[in-house]
Design a protein around this motif. Structure first.
Motif, mmCIF file in Angstrom:
data_model
loop_
_atom_site.group_PDB
_atom_site.id
_atom_site.type_symbol
_atom_site.label_atom_id
_atom_site.label_comp_id
_atom_site.label_asym_id
_atom_site.label_seq_id
_atom_site.Cartn_x
_atom_site.Cartn_y
_atom_site.Cartn_z
ATOM 1 N N CYS A 100 -0.999 63.803 41.858
ATOM 2 C CA CYS A 100 -1.493 65.120 42.255
ATOM 3 C C CYS A 100 -3.014 65.165 42.278
ATOM 4 C CB CYS A 100 -0.950 66.186 41.303
ATOM 5 S SG CYS A 100 -1.617 67.842 41.592
ATOM 6 N N ASP A 101 -3.614 64.803 41.158
ATOM 7 C CA ASP A 101 -5.040 65.058 40.974
ATOM 8 C C ASP A 101 -5.925 64.129 41.793
ATOM 9 O OD1 ASP A 101 -3.830 66.721 39.202
ATOM 10 O OD2 ASP A 101 -4.740 65.874 37.403
ATOM 11 N N PHE A 102 -5.544 62.866 41.930
ATOM 12 C CA PHE A 102 -6.350 61.917 42.686
ATOM 13 C C PHE A 102 -6.411 62.296 44.167
ATOM 14 C CE2 PHE A 102 -7.218 57.883 44.862
ATOM 15 C CZ PHE A 102 -8.312 57.437 44.133
ATOM 16 N N HIS A 103 -5.346 62.917 44.663
ATOM 17 C CA HIS A 103 -5.278 63.263 46.081
ATOM 18 C C HIS A 103 -5.542 64.744 46.350
ATOM 19 C CE1 HIS A 103 -3.978 59.269 47.151
ATOM 20 N NE2 HIS A 103 -3.029 59.319 46.238
ATOM 21 N N GLY A 104 -5.962 65.488 45.345
ATOM 22 C CA GLY A 104 -6.341 66.883 45.555
ATOM 23 C C GLY A 104 -5.201 67.737 46.071
ATOM 24 N N ARG A 105 -4.104 67.814 45.312
ATOM 25 C CA ARG A 105 -2.898 68.451 45.823
ATOM 26 C C ARG A 105 -2.535 69.779 45.153
ATOM 27 N NH1 ARG A 105 0.022 65.487 49.372
ATOM 28 N NH2 ARG A 105 -0.505 63.280 49.601
ATOM 29 N N LEU B 188 9.240 56.972 47.448
ATOM 30 C CA LEU B 188 9.193 56.801 46.001
ATOM 31 C C LEU B 188 8.045 57.602 45.389
ATOM 32 C CD1 LEU B 188 9.902 52.961 45.660
ATOM 33 C CD2 LEU B 188 11.486 54.861 45.249
ATOM 34 N N THR B 189 6.921 57.653 46.096
ATOM 35 C CA THR B 189 5.789 58.455 45.632
ATOM 36 C C THR B 189 6.153 59.935 45.618
ATOM 37 O OG1 THR B 189 4.142 56.860 46.424
ATOM 38 C CG2 THR B 189 3.416 59.138 46.170
ATOM 39 N N LYS B 190 6.801 60.386 46.670
ATOM 40 C CA LYS B 190 7.225 61.787 46.728
ATOM 41 C C LYS B 190 8.191 62.103 45.593
ATOM 42 C CE LYS B 190 9.480 65.255 49.642
ATOM 43 N NZ LYS B 190 10.164 65.535 50.928
ATOM 44 N N ASP B 191 9.152 61.234 45.371
ATOM 45 C CA ASP B 191 10.133 61.455 44.312
ATOM 46 C C ASP B 191 9.456 61.575 42.944
ATOM 47 O OD1 ASP B 191 12.150 61.331 46.198
ATOM 48 O OD2 ASP B 191 12.687 59.245 45.755
ATOM 49 N N GLU B 192 8.480 60.713 42.709
ATOM 50 C CA GLU B 192 7.758 60.769 41.436
ATOM 51 C C GLU B 192 6.982 62.070 41.313
ATOM 52 O OE1 GLU B 192 4.398 58.265 38.876
ATOM 53 O OE2 GLU B 192 5.322 57.357 40.665
ATOM 54 N N LEU C 139 7.726 64.929 42.746
ATOM 55 C CA LEU C 139 8.689 66.007 42.514
ATOM 56 C C LEU C 139 9.138 66.051 41.059
ATOM 57 C CD1 LEU C 139 10.910 65.747 45.723
ATOM 58 C CD2 LEU C 139 9.254 67.547 45.177
ATOM 59 N N SER C 140 9.327 64.891 40.459
ATOM 60 C CA SER C 140 9.735 64.847 39.066
ATOM 61 C C SER C 140 8.671 65.457 38.156
ATOM 62 C CB SER C 140 10.004 63.397 38.655
ATOM 63 O OG SER C 140 10.356 63.316 37.290
ATOM 64 N N HIS C 141 7.417 65.080 38.376
ATOM 65 C CA HIS C 141 6.320 65.660 37.594
ATOM 66 C C HIS C 141 6.219 67.169 37.823
ATOM 67 C CE1 HIS C 141 4.453 62.149 35.799
ATOM 68 N NE2 HIS C 141 4.465 61.512 36.955
ATOM 69 N N SER D 10 18.927 64.123 47.481
ATOM 70 C CA SER D 10 18.166 64.247 46.233
ATOM 71 C C SER D 10 17.073 65.310 46.342
ATOM 72 C CB SER D 10 17.554 62.903 45.861
ATOM 73 O OG SER D 10 16.679 62.445 46.884
ATOM 74 N N GLU D 11 16.451 65.394 47.511
ATOM 75 C CA GLU D 11 15.397 66.396 47.717
ATOM 76 C C GLU D 11 15.983 67.804 47.754
ATOM 77 O OE1 GLU D 11 12.312 63.801 50.452
ATOM 78 O OE2 GLU D 11 14.069 64.689 51.397
ATOM 79 N N ARG D 12 17.105 67.946 48.418
ATOM 80 C CA ARG D 12 17.753 69.257 48.483
ATOM 81 C C ARG D 12 18.273 69.677 47.110
ATOM 82 N NH1 ARG D 12 22.142 68.865 52.795
ATOM 83 N NH2 ARG D 12 22.198 71.126 52.519
ATOM 84 N N ALA D 13 18.749 68.707 46.324
ATOM 85 C CA ALA D 13 19.187 69.006 44.957
ATOM 86 C C ALA D 13 18.005 69.490 44.116
ATOM 87 C CB ALA D 13 19.832 67.782 44.331
ATOM 88 N N TRP D 14 16.829 68.894 44.334
ATOM 89 C CA TRP D 14 15.613 69.332 43.644
ATOM 90 C C TRP D 14 15.307 70.796 43.989
ATOM 91 C CZ3 TRP D 14 10.869 71.381 44.569
ATOM 92 C CH2 TRP D 14 9.877 71.210 43.582
ATOM 93 N N MET D 15 15.414 71.129 45.279
ATOM 94 C CA MET D 15 15.189 72.516 45.696
ATOM 95 C C MET D 15 16.218 73.448 45.054
ATOM 96 S SD MET D 15 12.519 72.628 47.844
ATOM 97 C CE MET D 15 12.733 74.084 48.891
#
Length: 257
Positions: free
Chosen positions: A88-93, A120-124, A126-128, A173-178
């Motif tokens: 998040c922080d390194f990429h200003g999100r 994999l980056t997106k999944d990580e 989302l977890s955070h 997995s993304e829809r389950a997160w939502m």
């Protein structure tokens, strides 16, 4: 109060296309921008600081990457940048403005479309971010998370959804997160509190035919804590002008900050 969120895909390009000319006529209290692809020091002119707005940026460390901003008429009590993890922080999100009653944030969740590694980056991420959402529920105030989540929640939020079930942005997995966010945790998809119709998209692929045929996805949201559910008055996806592949999402809430 009126809140607008918009993914610029480059704030300079969006400005060239007339975004700020449009914005100053919207009478918005808060405008959240994502994917600026420019740094604060490059945006110090009047063009990016319209009269009547206080402007706050959170840059990505690398040139040409993400970056988010908040424009607000009222001076916030505090500004928070980042969420304490590198993706998040390194990429200003993430940037958040705290007002008397409500905190409003501008958020850009990464896309996983480019590659397996990107997913994999997106999944990580989302977890955070799910961890942050859970912590937020313990705070005694309301929150509005504005921005690009890069996931279509349900089948009505994506054209040709059946063929896209194995594509990033509509993975199970993304829809389950939502579903966890909007179900178990009790957060509110403010747009769907008012508009239940299908084919209500905020993003279309990079060709005019998709936009003209309305073949796209709803990737941009205003997600609120449950206390704001009954304050959502009206919602709009602005499509009359094309400032980027995304469209501004405009939501009016009863009350003030």
């Amino acid at each position: 109060m009126r809140v607008i969120t918009f993914n610029t895909q480059g704030i300079e390009q969006a400005a060239d296309r007339g975004f700020f000319d449009w914005m100053i006529h919207q009478d918005a209290d808060v405008v959240c921008l994502q994917d600026l692809r420019a740094k604060d020091y490059q945006l110090d002119g009047d063009r990016y600081h319209p009269e009547g707005y206080n402007t706050y940026f959170f840059d990505a460390f690398e040139d040409g990457y993400s970056g988010v901003a908040i424009y607000c008429r009222q001076v916030p009590k505090a500004i928070m940048t980042g969420l304490g993890f590198e993706l998040c922080d390194f990429h200003g999100r993430f940037i958040q403005a705290d007002f008397d009653k409500v905190s409003v944030s501008s958020l850009h969740i990464p896309s996983g479309l480019k590659s397996h590694e990107a997913q994999l980056t997106k999944d990580e991420f989302l977890s955070h971010f799910m961890g942050h959402l859970k912590k937020t529920l313990r705070k005694r105030r309301d929150f509005i998370f504005c921005g690009t989540f890069n996931t279509a929640h349900r089948t009505i939020d994506l054209s040709n959804w059946y063929a896209n079930q194995t594509v990033s942005g509509f993975l199970p997995s993304e829809r389950a997160w939502m579903e966890e966010m909007l179900g178990e945790l009790g957060y509110i998809d403010a747009f769907r509190e008012v508009n239940k119709a299908d084919r209500q998209y905020t993003w279309w692929p990079d060709y005019n035919r998709a936009r003209s045929l309305n073949e796209g996805a709803r990737l941009d949201y205003q997600i609120t804590t449950a206390g704001l559910r009954k304050t959502v008055k009206s919602v709009q996806i602005y499509k009359d002008e094309m400032f980027s592949e995304h469209a501004p999402l405009i939501i009016d809430y009863e009350g003030d900050f």
